[in-house]
Design an enzyme around this catalytic site. Structure first.
Site, PDB file in Angstrom:
ATOM      1  N   LYS A 157       0.865  -1.184   0.000  1.00  0.00           N
ATOM      2  CA  LYS A 157       0.000   0.000   0.000  1.00  0.00           C
ATOM      3  C   LYS A 157       0.901   1.234   0.000  1.00  0.00           C
ATOM      4  O   LYS A 157       1.144   1.862   1.038  1.00  0.00           O
ATOM      5  CB  LYS A 157      -0.928  -0.039   1.227  1.00  0.00           C
ATOM      6  CG  LYS A 157      -2.157   0.823   1.086  1.00  0.00           C
ATOM      7  CD  LYS A 157      -3.186   0.459   2.135  1.00  0.00           C
ATOM      8  CE  LYS A 157      -4.263   1.528   2.273  1.00  0.00           C
ATOM      9  NZ  LYS A 157      -5.050   1.764   1.075  1.00  0.00           N
TER      10      LYS A 157
HETATM   11  N1  PMP Z   1      -7.673  -1.912  -3.177  1.00  0.00           N
HETATM   12  C1  PMP Z   1      -7.146  -0.692  -3.040  1.00  0.00           C
HETATM   13  C2  PMP Z   1      -6.430  -0.095  -4.199  1.00  0.00           C
HETATM   14  C3  PMP Z   1      -7.276   0.005  -1.830  1.00  0.00           C
HETATM   15  O1  PMP Z   1      -6.755   1.218  -1.682  1.00  0.00           O
HETATM   16  C4  PMP Z   1      -7.984  -0.592  -0.767  1.00  0.00           C
HETATM   17  C5  PMP Z   1      -8.159   0.148   0.526  1.00  0.00           C
HETATM   18  N2  PMP Z   1      -7.070  -0.066   1.386  1.00  0.00           N
HETATM   19  C6  PMP Z   1      -8.509  -1.872  -0.957  1.00  0.00           C
HETATM   20  C7  PMP Z   1      -8.331  -2.506  -2.175  1.00  0.00           C
HETATM   21  C8  PMP Z   1      -9.250  -2.573   0.139  1.00  0.00           C
HETATM   22  O2  PMP Z   1      -8.362  -2.911   1.161  1.00  0.00           O
HETATM   23  P1  PMP Z   1      -8.839  -3.046   2.682  1.00  0.00           P
HETATM   24  O3  PMP Z   1     -10.036  -3.930   2.656  1.00  0.00           O
HETATM   25  O4  PMP Z   1      -7.677  -3.654   3.351  1.00  0.00           O
HETATM   26  O5  PMP Z   1      -9.171  -1.690   3.144  1.00  0.00           O
END
Ligand code: PMP
Length: 305
Positions: free
Chosen positions: A156
């Site tokens: 991320k």
């Molecule tokens: N894909 C992207 C590109 C994101 O930014 C997020 C948000 N973090 C997610 C998927 C979903 O991830 P999570 O469920 O861990 O928030």
């Protein structure tokens, strides 16, 4: 400023609790110049008994660590210590239903060289549970997700979000609620900040890891489906197949589980209220708000909306 913090707001900055309005960051940071930082998006909820609970904090802080290491950012933080610090940030700011944003960033460095240290900030602001009933009008983006051979897509990293911003802004400029991006081979990948699932004949399908950020909410949806006996396939698929789906939804920490009304103005076949997807949405809601995250629901009766 008012949106996220005010003069009283406290953040966690490299071990200290300081006023957000007085905190400083180095304008020569490699992170600011090159989008070279990693972050998390976490939620806390006020649970039924009035407690504040952070949803899956270990998973989020472990992903933060893995993101930092994937980017060669030095990372020596202890997950439990950061979770304690996060609860303290919530307490000092009198927050219960909140969005929590930790960022790990680099020191002053105009070169591309590896750093000997990194910094961390944890910010939080109020965010009511969304659990939206309003279905989204989604648009297939003209932007693809970053090529996994050019980026560590499972991390991320802040820089990846330039792609997200472009796609989301394009969709909104065209009157849609959100964008849906494909990968470099035109397979459906994910939204700018959320994973996606579609439903066909009572089964769910979602893209496999490889071209997506493998979300913690996505993992939770898989967990819910296992508990409820809903079949899920993790496989690649193209927009054509998605257009023939019965229903679809985004899932992510901020978005939670949110259904789609249409893709490229073509409505989905099934009424959201009759979909298995809605059962998953109800189970997620049950898990985060009503049950205080305690266990999964063992039978469908308890979660059917
Ligand atoms: N894909 C992207 C590109 C994101 O930014 C997020 C948000 N973090 C997610 C998927 C979903 O991830 P999570 O469920 O861990 O928030």
């Amino acid at each position: 400023m008012a949106l996220y913090y005010n003069d009283a707001t406290v953040i966690f900055l490299n071990g200290d609790f300081v006023k957000a309005a007085e905190a400083k960051m180095d304008f020569y940071s490699q992170s600011l110049h090159y989008g070279y930082s990693v972050f998390e998006g976490i939620r806390s909820y006020k649970t039924d008994n009035g407690d504040t609970k952070i949803f899956k904090p270990v998973e989020h802080y472990e992903r933060l660590k893995n993101s930092a290491l994937a980017m060669n950012l030095p990372y020596t933080r202890d997950t439990n210590h950061l979770i304690d610090a996060t609860y303290e940030v919530l307490k000092r700011n009198d927050l219960q239903d909140a969005y929590i944003r930790p960022v790990v960033y680099a020191p002053a460095n105009m070169s591309f060289a590896v750093n000997t240290e990194s910094f961390i900030v944890i910010e939080a602001w109020e965010m009511a549970p969304f659990l939206g009933d309003k279905l989204l009008r989604v648009m297939t983006s003209s932007f693809q997700r970053p090529n996994p051979r050019g980026f560590k897509i499972e991390a991320k990293a802040a820089g990846h979000y330039v792609n997200s911003i472009l796609a989301s802004q394009e969709a909104k400029a065209k009157g849609f609620d959100e964008a849906l991006l494909t990968d470099m081979n035109d397979n459906i990948a994910e939204g700018p900040g959320a994973n996606m699932f579609f439903e066909k004949n009572g089964k769910l399908v979602t893209p496999p890891p490889g071209n997506i950020l493998p979300g913690i909410t996505r993992a939770t949806v898989l967990q819910i489906c296992r508990a409820l006996g809903i079949t899920v396939e993790e496989r690649l698929f193209k927009a054509d197949e998605l257009r023939n789906a019965d229903a679809a939804f985004f899932c992510g920490t901020a978005a939670e589980v949110i259904g789609w009304e249409s893709l490229d103005n073509i409505p989905f076949k099934k009424d959201w209220n009759d979909s298995v997807s809605k059962v998953v949405q109800a189970a997620y809601k049950n898990m985060i708000v009503e049950k205080g995250f305690e266990g999964l629901i063992k039978n469908k009766e308890k979660v059917s909306a």
